[in-house]
Design a protein around this motif. Structure first.
Motif, PDB file in Angstrom:
ATOM      1  N   ASN A 196      -0.232   8.029 -12.665  1.00 49.65           N
ATOM      2  CA  ASN A 196      -1.241   7.016 -12.438  1.00 49.65           C
ATOM      3  C   ASN A 196      -0.933   6.086 -11.266  1.00 49.65           C
ATOM      4  O   ASN A 196       0.181   5.654 -11.061  1.00 49.65           O
ATOM      5  CB  ASN A 196      -1.406   6.178 -13.712  1.00 49.65           C
ATOM      6  CG  ASN A 196      -2.555   5.207 -13.591  1.00 49.65           C
ATOM      7  OD1 ASN A 196      -2.355   4.025 -13.345  1.00 49.65           O
ATOM      8  ND2 ASN A 196      -3.763   5.704 -13.727  1.00 49.65           N
ATOM      9  N   ASN A 197      -1.970   5.810 -10.520  1.00 51.31           N
ATOM     10  CA  ASN A 197      -1.990   4.705  -9.588  1.00 51.31           C
ATOM     11  C   ASN A 197      -2.867   3.648 -10.232  1.00 51.31           C
ATOM     12  O   ASN A 197      -4.037   3.945 -10.500  1.00 51.31           O
ATOM     13  CB  ASN A 197      -2.595   5.159  -8.250  1.00 51.31           C
ATOM     14  CG  ASN A 197      -2.657   4.030  -7.251  1.00 51.31           C
ATOM     15  OD1 ASN A 197      -2.031   2.997  -7.422  1.00 51.31           O
ATOM     16  ND2 ASN A 197      -3.431   4.228  -6.187  1.00 51.31           N
ATOM     17  N   PRO A 198      -2.377   2.468 -10.537  1.00 49.85           N
ATOM     18  CA  PRO A 198      -1.145   1.855 -10.074  1.00 49.85           C
ATOM     19  C   PRO A 198       0.037   1.857 -11.052  1.00 49.85           C
ATOM     20  O   PRO A 198       1.113   1.437 -10.670  1.00 49.85           O
ATOM     21  CB  PRO A 198      -1.590   0.402  -9.886  1.00 49.85           C
ATOM     22  CG  PRO A 198      -2.544   0.178 -11.020  1.00 49.85           C
ATOM     23  CD  PRO A 198      -3.283   1.486 -11.183  1.00 49.85           C
ATOM     24  N   ILE A 212       0.848  -1.196   0.000  1.00 53.73           N
ATOM     25  CA  ILE A 212       0.000   0.000   0.000  1.00 53.73           C
ATOM     26  C   ILE A 212       0.885   1.248   0.000  1.00 53.73           C
ATOM     27  O   ILE A 212       1.969   1.252   0.596  1.00 53.73           O
ATOM     28  CB  ILE A 212      -0.974   0.001   1.198  1.00 53.73           C
ATOM     29  CG1 ILE A 212      -2.003   1.126   1.054  1.00 53.73           C
ATOM     30  CG2 ILE A 212      -0.249   0.088   2.528  1.00 53.73           C
ATOM     31  CD1 ILE A 212      -3.184   1.017   2.002  1.00 53.73           C
ATOM     32  N   GLY A 213       0.427   2.258  -0.706  1.00 53.79           N
ATOM     33  CA  GLY A 213       1.228   3.483  -0.812  1.00 53.79           C
ATOM     34  C   GLY A 213       1.143   4.326   0.435  1.00 53.79           C
ATOM     35  O   GLY A 213       0.628   5.448   0.403  1.00 53.79           O
ATOM     36  N   ASP A 214       1.636   3.763   1.538  1.00 49.52           N
ATOM     37  CA  ASP A 214       1.621   4.541   2.784  1.00 49.52           C
ATOM     38  C   ASP A 214       3.028   5.051   3.068  1.00 49.52           C
ATOM     39  O   ASP A 214       3.988   4.270   3.080  1.00 49.52           O
ATOM     40  CB  ASP A 214       1.129   3.667   3.944  1.00 49.52           C
ATOM     41  CG  ASP A 214       0.815   4.519   5.165  1.00 49.52           C
ATOM     42  OD1 ASP A 214       0.866   5.768   5.057  1.00 49.52           O
ATOM     43  OD2 ASP A 214       0.526   3.948   6.221  1.00 49.52           O
ATOM     44  N   VAL A 265      -7.265   0.308 -12.300  1.00 56.97           N
ATOM     45  CA  VAL A 265      -7.847   1.516 -11.714  1.00 56.97           C
ATOM     46  C   VAL A 265      -7.749   1.470 -10.187  1.00 56.97           C
ATOM     47  O   VAL A 265      -7.792   0.394  -9.579  1.00 56.97           O
ATOM     48  CB  VAL A 265      -9.321   1.634 -12.166  1.00 56.97           C
ATOM     49  CG1 VAL A 265     -10.176   0.510 -11.609  1.00 56.97           C
ATOM     50  CG2 VAL A 265      -9.934   2.976 -11.797  1.00 56.97           C
ATOM     51  N   TYR A 266      -7.630   2.643  -9.595  1.00 54.54           N
ATOM     52  CA  TYR A 266      -7.736   2.779  -8.136  1.00 54.54           C
ATOM     53  C   TYR A 266      -9.153   2.327  -7.751  1.00 54.54           C
ATOM     54  O   TYR A 266     -10.130   2.892  -8.258  1.00 54.54           O
ATOM     55  CB  TYR A 266      -7.486   4.254  -7.796  1.00 54.54           C
ATOM     56  CG  TYR A 266      -7.556   4.638  -6.345  1.00 54.54           C
ATOM     57  CD1 TYR A 266      -6.986   3.862  -5.337  1.00 54.54           C
ATOM     58  CD2 TYR A 266      -8.180   5.827  -5.968  1.00 54.54           C
ATOM     59  CE1 TYR A 266      -7.040   4.250  -4.015  1.00 54.54           C
ATOM     60  CE2 TYR A 266      -8.225   6.231  -4.647  1.00 54.54           C
ATOM     61  CZ  TYR A 266      -7.671   5.439  -3.666  1.00 54.54           C
ATOM     62  OH  TYR A 266      -7.726   5.838  -2.361  1.00 54.54           O
ATOM     63  N   PRO A 267      -9.303   1.289  -6.919  1.00 53.11           N
ATOM     64  CA  PRO A 267     -10.613   0.658  -6.748  1.00 53.11           C
ATOM     65  C   PRO A 267     -11.707   1.577  -6.207  1.00 53.11           C
ATOM     66  O   PRO A 267     -12.895   1.304  -6.404  1.00 53.11           O
ATOM     67  CB  PRO A 267     -10.352  -0.477  -5.744  1.00 53.11           C
ATOM     68  CG  PRO A 267      -8.888  -0.568  -5.544  1.00 53.11           C
ATOM     69  CD  PRO A 267      -8.226   0.611  -6.175  1.00 53.11           C
ATOM     70  N   ILE A 319       2.596  -6.719 -11.081  1.00 55.58           N
ATOM     71  CA  ILE A 319       2.823  -6.434  -9.654  1.00 55.58           C
ATOM     72  C   ILE A 319       3.141  -4.951  -9.546  1.00 55.58           C
ATOM     73  O   ILE A 319       3.849  -4.399 -10.399  1.00 55.58           O
ATOM     74  CB  ILE A 319       4.009  -7.280  -9.114  1.00 55.58           C
ATOM     75  CG1 ILE A 319       3.594  -8.733  -8.876  1.00 55.58           C
ATOM     76  CG2 ILE A 319       4.633  -6.687  -7.862  1.00 55.58           C
ATOM     77  CD1 ILE A 319       2.796  -9.019  -7.617  1.00 55.58           C
ATOM     78  N   ARG A 320       2.604  -4.312  -8.517  1.00 53.42           N
ATOM     79  CA  ARG A 320       2.971  -2.920  -8.233  1.00 53.42           C
ATOM     80  C   ARG A 320       3.880  -2.905  -7.003  1.00 53.42           C
ATOM     81  O   ARG A 320       3.543  -3.490  -5.978  1.00 53.42           O
ATOM     82  CB  ARG A 320       1.721  -2.079  -7.947  1.00 53.42           C
ATOM     83  CG  ARG A 320       2.028  -0.585  -7.854  1.00 53.42           C
ATOM     84  CD  ARG A 320       0.868   0.204  -7.272  1.00 53.42           C
ATOM     85  NE  ARG A 320       0.799   0.072  -5.837  1.00 53.42           N
ATOM     86  CZ  ARG A 320      -0.054   0.733  -5.061  1.00 53.42           C
ATOM     87  NH1 ARG A 320      -0.942   1.553  -5.592  1.00 53.42           N
ATOM     88  NH2 ARG A 320      -0.052   0.572  -3.758  1.00 53.42           N
ATOM     89  N   ILE A 321       5.025  -2.259  -7.152  1.00 57.87           N
ATOM     90  CA  ILE A 321       5.913  -2.075  -6.001  1.00 57.87           C
ATOM     91  C   ILE A 321       5.920  -0.597  -5.654  1.00 57.87           C
ATOM     92  O   ILE A 321       6.070   0.254  -6.536  1.00 57.87           O
ATOM     93  CB  ILE A 321       7.358  -2.560  -6.300  1.00 57.87           C
ATOM     94  CG1 ILE A 321       7.334  -4.034  -6.702  1.00 57.87           C
ATOM     95  CG2 ILE A 321       8.247  -2.363  -5.086  1.00 57.87           C
ATOM     96  CD1 ILE A 321       8.702  -4.676  -6.814  1.00 57.87           C
TER      97      ILE A 321
END
Ligand code: MLT
Length: 406
Positions: free
Chosen positions: A185-187, A41-43, A131-133, A384-386
């Motif tokens: 863009n995310n993701p 997660i992008g925290d 897409v960002y859900p 995969i998103r890192i």
């Protein structure tokens, strides 16, 4: 009999990031000594910039004294913050946005999720895939879709973002009324050029449509030719709403502050095709359902725009971008072709395998948490998103582990 909202039965049982958190929790219960590195997660992980902390502390002290105490703030944010936003985020880039067009909120997730309340239920909606859900789920909850069939909701128009189009979707062939866009863009980490965004603005004019433009990751843009705001493009004020957040810009994920921009020219239509201005609608919605962001938090956000704040937030983002570069280069070294990570904190790559399987593989073999691309949509299958949100030390360690298992 109290009846449940039937639309909730269409939606996936849990939110993507809750799903991942559950898997990670299970893994940690079985492997309590594992040294997990979280790149999912992008925290953000780094402390708030000092100018923001100082401003927050000073404002908190004001709240402890009768003479300077403040109760409810102005409905749409304090003037000091709205004016700083208009000046620094927009006018400084040639976008003619006024403080009265800014609505301060507790973040872009809430704003992008809530905004759909202003629209009729029979509109045609286009969303990118992946897409960002939040954009999708909130419309499902509101009843604007049919059932989920084979990973896609009936009634939505999906705009494929693939390597063939550099993850910037083409205009839809059919007519749509509402378009969600997110750049950087995310993701996928992709960015859109001026020409690409102009095409969307022109499409919205030609089709009486509206664009919801999520610019939560704008602070990561380092290529100056890339527009930072959709309002840098002629004609955008009539057809676009923009969302911004201090979460990634200044490390506010736990502090909560963002804003939406609804220009006074921005319009929707009634059922007879008559123009209705959107700004009073959003103003009314916010006054009714929201009581503002805490005064010390708005002061902390204001501090982002001081010379010290600008330097500190730039250093913060530079650090994450350096992490992104390290991850990107490691993947390239292992033969992958990642995108993102240059104007974005996210690196997106095709694993050639099932996303969730690959997620589990990295968790089990490298103790690295990532985000499976399939969780963002059908076009994310195999990806995969890192995320680059971690300390440099942890990223270097993660890269060593990745190189061993990839
Ligand atoms: C993400 O990882 O996609 C973001 O952190 C989600 C969010 O900002 O809500």
């Amino acid at each position: 009999m109290i009846k449940a909202n039937p639309n909730f039965s269409k939606i996936q049982a849990s939110y993507l990031f809750s799903d991942i958190a559950q898997r990670v929790k299970k893994y940690m219960e079985a492997n309590p000594d594992a040294k997990l590195i979280r790149l999912g997660i992008g925290d953000v992980t780094k402390a708030l910039p000092k100018p923001c902390v100082d401003a927050m502390a000073a404002a908190t002290a004001e709240m402890g004294v009768d003479a300077t105490f403040r109760g409810y703030g102005p409905d749409h944010g304090y003037a000091f913050l709205r004016e700083a936003i208009a000046e620094h985020d927009f006018k400084a880039r040639g976008a003619d946005i006024d403080a009265s067009e800014i609505f301060v909120s507790d973040g872009a997730k809430c704003d992008t999720g809530n905004f759909q309340e202003l629209f009729s239920n029979d509109i045609k909606i286009a969303v990118p895939d992946p897409v960002y859900p939040v954009y999708v789920d909130t419309n499902v909850m509101a009843g604007r879709t049919g059932a989920s069939v084979d990973g896609r909701y009936e009634g939505l128009v999906y705009l494929n973002s693939t390597k063939e189009n550099n993850f910037v979707p083409a205009l839809p062939e059919e007519k749509v009324d509402l378009i969600y866009l997110c750049f950087p863009n995310n993701p996928t980490g992709a960015v859109a050029t001026r020409e690409q965004l102009q095409a969307w603005v022109d499409y919205a004019h030609a089709n009486n449509a509206l664009i919801l433009f999520d610019a939560a990751y704008v602070a990561f843009i380092r290529d100056e030719s890339i527009p930072h705001s959709i309002y840098e493009l002629p004609g955008a004020k009539e057809v676009a709403v923009e969302f911004r957040s201090y979460s990634k810009t200044a490390g506010f994920t736990g502090t909560r502050c963002g804003y939406s921009v609804v220009p006074k020219e921005c319009r929707v239509f009634d059922e007879n095709g008559n123009k209705i201005m959107l700004q009073p609608m959003w103003a009314r919605r916010m006054s009714t359902k929201f009581n503002g962001v805490a005064y010390p938090v708005q002061r902390a956000a204001e501090a982002v725009y001081t010379p010290e704040g600008k330097a500190a937030t730039k250093a913060l983002i530079d650090g994450y971008l350096e992490n992104a570069k390290i991850i990107r280069e490691a993947l390239i070294e292992k033969g992958y072709k990642p995108t993102g990570g240059d104007n974005s904190p996210y690196i997106w790559f095709n694993t050639g395998k099932d996303s969730w399987e690959f997620f589990d593989y990295l968790l089990n073999n490298a103790q690295i948490v990532t985000t499976p691309g399939a969780g963002f949509g059908k076009c994310g299958n195999g990806y995969i998103r890192i995320s680059a949100f971690n300390s440099k030390e942890n990223v270097l360690e993660a890269v060593e582990r990745l190189k061993k298992v990839l």
